[in-house]
Motif scaffolding. Sequence first.
Motif, PDB file in Angstrom:
ATOM      1  N   ARG A  82     -27.614  -5.015  61.633  1.00 35.19           N
ATOM      2  CA  ARG A  82     -26.881  -6.267  61.588  1.00 35.19           C
ATOM      3  C   ARG A  82     -28.089  -6.863  60.807  1.00 35.19           C
ATOM      4  O   ARG A  82     -27.663  -7.759  59.610  1.00 35.19           O
ATOM      5  N   LEU A  83     -29.046  -7.263  61.355  1.00 37.46           N
ATOM      6  CA  LEU A  83     -30.016  -7.871  61.262  1.00 37.46           C
ATOM      7  C   LEU A  83     -30.584  -7.639  59.391  1.00 37.46           C
ATOM      8  O   LEU A  83     -31.023  -8.785  58.084  1.00 37.46           O
ATOM      9  N   GLN A 135     -35.809  -5.461  66.641  1.00 36.47           N
ATOM     10  CA  GLN A 135     -35.297  -5.145  67.275  1.00 36.47           C
ATOM     11  C   GLN A 135     -35.158  -3.245  67.577  1.00 36.47           C
ATOM     12  O   GLN A 135     -34.863  -2.730  68.475  1.00 36.47           O
ATOM     13  N   ASN A 188     -33.279  -1.249  69.452  1.00 38.48           N
ATOM     14  CA  ASN A 188     -31.265  -1.572  69.911  1.00 38.48           C
ATOM     15  C   ASN A 188     -31.066  -1.311  68.164  1.00 38.48           C
ATOM     16  O   ASN A 188     -30.656  -2.469  67.017  1.00 38.48           O
ATOM     17  N   GLU A 236     -28.000  -3.539  66.519  1.00 43.92           N
ATOM     18  CA  GLU A 236     -28.591  -5.024  66.156  1.00 43.92           C
ATOM     19  C   GLU A 236     -29.217  -5.542  64.661  1.00 43.92           C
ATOM     20  O   GLU A 236     -29.291  -6.214  64.351  1.00 43.92           O
TER      21      GLU A 236
END
Length: 365
Positions: free
Chosen positions: A177-178, A166, A171, A174
């Motif tokens: 977050r991952l 990502q 991105n 995102e």
Amino acid sequence: MDLHELHLLAGYPSSRMMATAIASSSHTRIHKLFVEPRRPDWGLLELVVEYLAERAHRDTASTRRHFYDRWVAVARASDADAGGPRLTRTALPTATGTSASASIPFAAPPAPETLREEGAAHQPAENVDVLLSRAKTASPEEAEEIYKHLISRGSSMGYMTYGNWQAKRGNLVEAERLLRAAAGMGNKHAPVSLGRVLEKQERFDEARVCYEEFLRSGERNAAVVLAKFHEKRGNRSEAEKAYLAALEQGDETARVPLAKLYEKMGKTESAERMYLAAIQREDGGAVGLLARLYARSGDLGRQEQVLEDYITSSAVTPSGLPVMLGKIRERQGRVEEALELYRMAVTLGSAAASGEIERLERAAG
């Protein structure tokens, strides 16, 4: 292409040099890749193939794909002979996940629902390395499907690799977050990737915390990662301390970047010592860097001498060295010797040397 052929094209780097470069295995395990007939672990083989392909100036993706296809063919044949399961492109067996707390606030995701289904605990363990390698050569849609599958099975590597995927696509929210999820599950390398994502967002203090967390993990290249962060931020004294700490911990990969830092700091003698130490440990790239250091210092005699000393040495990979020495021979009017050096460079995989040969041959009529 055979692994031994790729090793030759890469200039025969030693197993110790390869182990240092990929920072993921002992040199003994790498040596066994070349001498043992049994099928190797793909994760280790992939790292070695990528390293050798880059040194040999071969396309990394196509070379990796070539070796992966051969590895899968051998795996299928072995499984068929043993009456075991066959590896197919669509096979996505399951695995259980693990979780661990990190010392910085990375939140682990909740346990995936699929792991609580009846019979899930009795399903076979999945080869995460194979799936992640497959994702590298798959279409974006297929790759994303693989990453999401691994996440659904609680794989911290799935979270981390999908986060990096990502990030490459911009991105960053995102990706963050991952990667925080991967770190929360105990993935030791996730803080590095998270730090890079935070750097892209100019959240430098948070990035530094991530790199310091990675340093506490005890990973071999952690001090170098922190040193490079400080260097990019212009904190040369902190970068020097981190590189020196890496050397104290036995990370020899710190010598060349530390030598380059010393050059920027005007510490020429310290840079020279670091390059020489790297060469003694079979780092062929340091030869050219040392030769350029002598040239910038106006010491052309020592530049020529270091190239002559190492150009035929089996301890280093001379890939670009014949071209450098060929240029010197041209300036000295020794054109035939220059041509021979350029031809040597071509056999070692230097793309630049072909153009030098054509130029000299045209000039000769």
